[in-house]
Motif scaffolding. Structure first.
Motif, PDB file in Angstrom:
ATOM      1  N   GLU A 124      18.762 -20.289 -30.704  1.00 48.40           N
ATOM      2  CA  GLU A 124      18.817 -18.958 -30.110  1.00 48.40           C
ATOM      3  C   GLU A 124      20.026 -18.179 -30.634  1.00 48.40           C
ATOM      4  O   GLU A 124      19.932 -16.981 -30.898  1.00 48.40           O
ATOM      5  CB  GLU A 124      18.866 -19.065 -28.590  1.00 48.40           C
ATOM      6  N   SER A 125      21.154 -18.864 -30.775  1.00 46.87           N
ATOM      7  CA  SER A 125      22.351 -18.193 -31.293  1.00 46.87           C
ATOM      8  C   SER A 125      22.126 -17.734 -32.727  1.00 46.87           C
ATOM      9  O   SER A 125      22.545 -16.648 -33.125  1.00 46.87           O
ATOM     10  CB  SER A 125      23.547 -19.137 -31.221  1.00 46.87           C
ATOM     11  N   ARG A 126      21.477 -18.579 -33.521  1.00 49.10           N
ATOM     12  CA  ARG A 126      21.154 -18.208 -34.904  1.00 49.10           C
ATOM     13  C   ARG A 126      20.306 -16.959 -34.936  1.00 49.10           C
ATOM     14  O   ARG A 126      20.529 -16.046 -35.725  1.00 49.10           O
ATOM     15  CB  ARG A 126      20.392 -19.364 -35.563  1.00 49.10           C
ATOM     16  N   LEU A 127      19.326 -16.898 -34.048  1.00 47.08           N
ATOM     17  CA  LEU A 127      18.420 -15.759 -34.024  1.00 47.08           C
ATOM     18  C   LEU A 127      19.161 -14.479 -33.648  1.00 47.08           C
ATOM     19  O   LEU A 127      18.975 -13.433 -34.269  1.00 47.08           O
ATOM     20  CB  LEU A 127      17.297 -16.033 -33.021  1.00 47.08           C
ATOM     21  N   ASP A 134      29.439 -17.942 -19.362  1.00 47.88           N
ATOM     22  CA  ASP A 134      30.255 -18.830 -20.183  1.00 47.88           C
ATOM     23  C   ASP A 134      29.429 -20.029 -20.620  1.00 47.88           C
ATOM     24  O   ASP A 134      28.744 -20.666 -19.812  1.00 47.88           O
ATOM     25  CB  ASP A 134      31.466 -19.302 -19.381  1.00 47.88           C
ATOM     26  N   ARG A 135      29.502 -20.350 -21.914  1.00 47.70           N
ATOM     27  CA  ARG A 135      28.670 -21.410 -22.480  1.00 47.70           C
ATOM     28  C   ARG A 135      28.941 -22.756 -21.820  1.00 47.70           C
ATOM     29  O   ARG A 135      28.022 -23.519 -21.523  1.00 47.70           O
ATOM     30  CB  ARG A 135      28.921 -21.493 -23.987  1.00 47.70           C
ATOM     31  N   ARG A 136      30.202 -23.067 -21.579  1.00 42.43           N
ATOM     32  CA  ARG A 136      30.526 -24.355 -20.959  1.00 42.43           C
ATOM     33  C   ARG A 136      29.987 -24.424 -19.533  1.00 42.43           C
ATOM     34  O   ARG A 136      29.459 -25.457 -19.106  1.00 42.43           O
ATOM     35  CB  ARG A 136      32.039 -24.570 -20.975  1.00 42.43           C
ATOM     36  N   LEU A 137      30.121 -23.313 -18.803  1.00 44.86           N
ATOM     37  CA  LEU A 137      29.583 -23.269 -17.445  1.00 44.86           C
ATOM     38  C   LEU A 137      28.069 -23.427 -17.471  1.00 44.86           C
ATOM     39  O   LEU A 137      27.489 -24.147 -16.654  1.00 44.86           O
ATOM     40  CB  LEU A 137      29.963 -21.946 -16.776  1.00 44.86           C
ATOM     41  N   TYR A 138      27.424 -22.762 -18.433  1.00 44.54           N
ATOM     42  CA  TYR A 138      25.964 -22.845 -18.533  1.00 44.54           C
ATOM     43  C   TYR A 138      25.512 -24.286 -18.729  1.00 44.54           C
ATOM     44  O   TYR A 138      24.631 -24.779 -18.015  1.00 44.54           O
ATOM     45  CB  TYR A 138      25.477 -21.977 -19.687  1.00 44.54           C
ATOM     46  N   PHE A 139      26.105 -24.984 -19.700  1.00 43.40           N
ATOM     47  CA  PHE A 139      25.682 -26.355 -19.972  1.00 43.40           C
ATOM     48  C   PHE A 139      26.009 -27.278 -18.802  1.00 43.40           C
ATOM     49  O   PHE A 139      25.203 -28.135 -18.427  1.00 43.40           O
ATOM     50  CB  PHE A 139      26.329 -26.879 -21.255  1.00 43.40           C
ATOM     51  N   ARG A 140      27.187 -27.096 -18.203  1.00 44.77           N
ATOM     52  CA  ARG A 140      27.564 -27.948 -17.077  1.00 44.77           C
ATOM     53  C   ARG A 140      26.578 -27.786 -15.921  1.00 44.77           C
ATOM     54  O   ARG A 140      26.100 -28.768 -15.347  1.00 44.77           O
ATOM     55  CB  ARG A 140      28.983 -27.610 -16.618  1.00 44.77           C
ATOM     56  N   LYS A 180      18.969 -14.691 -20.390  1.00 43.12           N
ATOM     57  CA  LYS A 180      18.128 -15.892 -20.371  1.00 43.12           C
ATOM     58  C   LYS A 180      18.803 -17.061 -19.660  1.00 43.12           C
ATOM     59  O   LYS A 180      18.170 -17.783 -18.890  1.00 43.12           O
ATOM     60  CB  LYS A 180      17.787 -16.306 -21.807  1.00 43.12           C
ATOM     61  N   LYS A 181      20.095 -17.253 -19.930  1.00 45.64           N
ATOM     62  CA  LYS A 181      20.784 -18.416 -19.370  1.00 45.64           C
ATOM     63  C   LYS A 181      20.892 -18.313 -17.859  1.00 45.64           C
ATOM     64  O   LYS A 181      20.637 -19.284 -17.136  1.00 45.64           O
ATOM     65  CB  LYS A 181      22.167 -18.570 -20.018  1.00 45.64           C
ATOM     66  N   ARG A 182      21.273 -17.141 -17.378  1.00 45.14           N
ATOM     67  CA  ARG A 182      21.354 -16.971 -15.926  1.00 45.14           C
ATOM     68  C   ARG A 182      19.973 -17.129 -15.288  1.00 45.14           C
ATOM     69  O   ARG A 182      19.842 -17.704 -14.196  1.00 45.14           O
ATOM     70  CB  ARG A 182      21.936 -15.596 -15.594  1.00 45.14           C
ATOM     71  N   ALA A 183      18.950 -16.607 -15.964  1.00 46.93           N
ATOM     72  CA  ALA A 183      17.588 -16.713 -15.428  1.00 46.93           C
ATOM     73  C   ALA A 183      17.185 -18.177 -15.270  1.00 46.93           C
ATOM     74  O   ALA A 183      16.595 -18.570 -14.260  1.00 46.93           O
ATOM     75  CB  ALA A 183      16.605 -15.983 -16.341  1.00 46.93           C
ATOM     76  N   ARG A 184      17.505 -18.988 -16.261  1.00 45.29           N
ATOM     77  CA  ARG A 184      17.143 -20.409 -16.188  1.00 45.29           C
ATOM     78  C   ARG A 184      17.846 -21.095 -15.027  1.00 45.29           C
ATOM     79  O   ARG A 184      17.221 -21.800 -14.230  1.00 45.29           O
ATOM     80  CB  ARG A 184      17.516 -21.100 -17.502  1.00 45.29           C
TER      81      ARG A 184
END
Length: 307
Positions: free
Chosen positions: A33-36, A53-59, A256-260
């Protein structure tokens, strides 16, 4: 002499590697997704949005996926029947959420239903008939990537059904869904909401990315032109089918991340579940036979080790 393979430090390193490998699928999707987004940033005037925040998202994602595994165990042991419907405009992010829900679950317990357009025979059946065959049995979670609500959306907008059929659908859905709930099915319905500008951006990304172009069908392209028609259809659908027994839940899906995270957290909150007690698993000693001889595999049978 002790083999290095049996050394505690070696075992711990192997465990760490296995855990890291189990996260790779999610990381690969994120990198894609980042590449796109990077590839497309010079091709369109797309407003920057504050990203979680990417770290928060993955955690949080991994924590929620752990809870989904607990929910799966509870559904299986309590013989619950769970049906989750995911609806929304094309490119709204339904598929991305479904991937994250199913990513670490047992496909025999949690399965996805994404039906194609009805064939000639199915078009003569009771409208709900082909969906009924996919409803969950006891101990199952079924995710509908689009559902019988096709009639209220794409079929209505594209003229694949008559106004009379749409009216009959609106009369039937509340009765049908109440019947499902009375039968013991836990029914959740999510509508993924994005803006006009965001859909334009996501469609454009797919057009310019050879790895994503397959996602754009002629129907999707036509739906872009009929944005307002879909809005009218969506509003009518929510008005007629938002019932106490099976309410609609709207997911803000521009991010997208918050939606998930929001969708998965809400799904978990809607089904009370507890811890399933399991008997400890003890691996038995491997049986060895003195007369067993392992035969070599012919070299030509191996996949070439290119990497």
């Amino acid at each position: 002499m002790t083999s290095s393979a049996n050394h505690p430090a070696f075992e711990m390193e192997r465990i760490k590697q296995e855990i890291a490998d189990s996260f790779d699928e999610e990381l690969e999707m994120e990198i894609d997704e980042s590449r796109l987004e990077t590839m497309f940033q010079d091709l369109a005037d797309h407003p920057e949005q504050e990203q979680i925040d990417r770290r928060l998202y993955f955690r949080e994602l991994f924590r929620l996926q752990h809870e989904l595994v607990r929910l799966q165990d509870w559904v299986q042991t309590q013989k619950l029947k769970v049906l989750v419907i995911f609806e929304g405009r094309d490119s709204a992010g339904k598929g991305g959420v479904i991937k994250r829900v199913t990513q670490r679950l047992n496909p025999r317990v949690c399965r996805v239903v994404a039906l194609p357009a009805p064939n000639e025979r199915e078009r003569t059946q009771w409208y709900f008939q082909r969906y009924v065959a996919h409803l969950p049995a006891a101990g199952e979670i079924v995710l509908f990537d689009r559902s019988w609500y096709n009639r209220a959306g794409v079929e209505r907008v594209m003229g694949f059904c008559t106004d009379e059929e749409v009216e009959e659908f609106f009369r039937s859905v509340p009765e049908f869904e109440r019947m499902l709930v009375r039968s013991g099915i836990i029914l959740l319905k999510y509508w993924f909401s994005i803006t006009d500008e965001e859909q334009q951006f996501r469609f454009s990304m797919r057009i310019h990315d050879p790895l994503k172009q397959w996602k754009l069908s002629p129907m999707d392209v036509e739906s872009r032109r009929r944005w307002e028609d879909y809005t009218v259809a969506k509003e009518a659908m929510l008005e007629h089918t938002h019932i106490p027994e099976a309410p609609w839940w709207v997911v803000e899906a521009v991010d997208k991340k918050r939606a998930r995270l929001n969708c998965i957290a809400h799904l978990l909150s809607q089904i009370p579940y507890g811890e399933v007690t399991r008997e400890p698993v003890i691996l038995p000693a491997r049986v060895r036979h003195d007369d067993y001889i392992r035969h070599p595999v012919p070299p030509e049978m191996y996949v070439p080790a290119i990497y």
